[in-house]
Design a protein around this motif. Structure first.
Motif, PDB file in Angstrom:
ATOM      1  N   ALA A 287     137.368   5.953  74.201  1.00  0.00           N
ATOM      2  CA  ALA A 287     138.455   5.435  75.028  1.00  0.00           C
ATOM      3  C   ALA A 287     139.713   5.246  74.184  1.00  0.00           C
ATOM      4  O   ALA A 287     140.822   5.607  74.594  1.00  0.00           O
ATOM      5  CB  ALA A 287     138.036   4.114  75.669  1.00  0.00           C
ATOM      6  N   SER A 290     141.304   8.540  73.343  1.00  0.00           N
ATOM      7  CA  SER A 290     141.881   9.141  74.541  1.00  0.00           C
ATOM      8  C   SER A 290     143.237   8.475  74.843  1.00  0.00           C
ATOM      9  O   SER A 290     144.210   9.151  75.201  1.00  0.00           O
ATOM     10  CB  SER A 290     140.902   8.967  75.696  1.00  0.00           C
ATOM     11  OG  SER A 290     141.448   9.500  76.867  1.00  0.00           O
ATOM     12  N   ILE A 291     143.309   7.169  74.642  1.00  0.00           N
ATOM     13  CA  ILE A 291     144.572   6.446  74.869  1.00  0.00           C
ATOM     14  C   ILE A 291     145.646   6.922  73.896  1.00  0.00           C
ATOM     15  O   ILE A 291     146.755   7.264  74.300  1.00  0.00           O
ATOM     16  CB  ILE A 291     144.357   4.920  74.717  1.00  0.00           C
ATOM     17  CG1 ILE A 291     143.494   4.384  75.862  1.00  0.00           C
ATOM     18  CG2 ILE A 291     145.705   4.183  74.666  1.00  0.00           C
ATOM     19  CD1 ILE A 291     143.000   2.953  75.663  1.00  0.00           C
ATOM     20  N   GLU A 296     145.635   8.602  78.966  1.00  0.00           N
ATOM     21  CA  GLU A 296     145.235   7.497  79.844  1.00  0.00           C
ATOM     22  C   GLU A 296     146.482   6.829  80.426  1.00  0.00           C
ATOM     23  O   GLU A 296     147.040   5.915  79.835  1.00  0.00           O
ATOM     24  CB  GLU A 296     144.417   6.449  79.055  1.00  0.00           C
ATOM     25  CG  GLU A 296     143.166   6.986  78.390  1.00  0.00           C
ATOM     26  CD  GLU A 296     142.086   7.409  79.380  1.00  0.00           C
ATOM     27  OE1 GLU A 296     142.064   6.882  80.517  1.00  0.00           O
ATOM     28  OE2 GLU A 296     141.267   8.270  79.017  1.00  0.00           O
TER      29      GLU A 296
END
Ligand SMILES: *Cc1c(COP(=O)(O)O)cnc(C)c1O
Length: 306
Positions: A287, A290-291, A296
């Motif tokens: 996560a 990905s940010i 995101e």
């Protein structure tokens, strides 16, 4: 480790050649450690641009660190942010680590730094995984330090103050010389505080727990990971952690700008969980990356493109 060398360094308001960014040996901070710094990462985003992660929060914390130390910043937060972006551009960096530092220059040599100027430098360089690519995937080995974290009224815990890192370096060196990658530090009551420059989390039955703010530096990465975990529906609590709770946790991982999200697979010769990166650490790493890769939209506000 490759030599860190770029083209330009921002020093006291202007970009100077890398080799000209020098200070005098009478620099007050060199003697007594009253200086403050930040660590900020910039990442290449998947659309071909680059972005700094939570720039505004880091610049704000730099100013707060200065305030805690009675240092008056000669530049506004906006000016520092602009200077950081200029420094990255001047060094043609698409990603890397940025180190702003404010320090006391020459003048009085006693412990009372009367009118010594507050000077500011910004340095940027490429920097890979702080605890190694292998550590990110397999997890690192840590030991509980014989050195305690400073008492909260000795080291003021909310600033990144240069001199405070003597304590971190004592612990880090002890750990590395003893064959470990990182040190876990206990506070003066014996409860788990943080690592030498990273915050710590444990996972049990899917619930995340991390020490409360008093004895730790409240990391921006810690805050980000807590928000992401909450958004994913996980339970996250800030509560005391004892040393042996780390030994028997399902997972332990640490967070920081330099270390990003790094799993811990062993502490004091006890295998943590399965002895490999756990599923929650893996999910939160994924996560996080990905940010910072700009994928995101929900966390787009954390990115400043450059
Ligand atoms: C910088 C630092 C952290 C991590 O903070 P981030 O804002 O996530 O980089 C944690 N603990 C200490 C002691 C630190 O200096």
């Amino acid at each position: 480790m490759p030599e860190i060398r770029g083209e330009k360094i921002w020093l006291d308001g202007k970009l100077v050649d890398w080799d000209d960014a020098r200070v005098h040996v009478l620099t007050h901070t060199l003697h007594y450690g009253v200086g403050v710094f930040e660590g900020i990462r910039g990442y290449k985003t998947d659309d071909g641009r680059s972005a700094l992660f939570r720039l505004g929060d880091h610049v704000q914390r730099l100013e707060q660190s200065a305030k805690i130390n009675l240092m008056e910043m000669p530049y506004t937060q906006n000016e520092i942010s602009t200077a950081i972006l200029e420094t990255l551009k001047a060094n043609h960096l698409e990603e890397g680590y940025v180190r702003p530092i404010a320090f006391l220059g020459e003048g009085a040599m006693g412990l009372y730094p009367a009118d010594n100027p507050v000077r500011v430098a910004i340095i940027a360089w490429p920097w890979g995984a702080y605890l190694g690519e292998e550590g990110m995937e397999r997890g690192i080995r840590a030991k509980v330090s014989t050195f305690s974290r400073h008492h909260v009224n000795a080291k003021l815990t909310k600033g990144k103050t240069c001199g405070d890192y003597v304590n971190s370096i004592l612990a880090k060196r002890e750990a590395v010389l003893d064959g470990y990658d990182e040190a876990v530090m206990l506070d003066t009551q014996g409860l788990v505080s943080e690592c030498t420059g990273e915050n710590i989390f444990l996972v049990n039955d899917g619930q995340l727990r991390t020490p409360q703010l008093p004895t730790i530096l409240g990391g921006i990465t810690r805050n980000s990971i807590m928000q992401v975990a909450l958004d994913k529906g996980m339970e996250v609590v800030e509560a005391p952690i004892t040393r042996d709770e780390l030994y028997i946790a399902d997972e332990v991982f640490l967070t920081g700008t330099a270390a990003e999200v790094t799993p811990i697979r062993e502490i004091d010769r006890r295998t943590v969980g399965s002895g490999a990166r756990g599923p929650i650490a893996k999910l939160l790493q994924k996560a996080f990356f990905s940010i910072v890769s700009g994928n995101e939209p929900k966390y787009e506000r954390w990115l400043t493109y450059f």
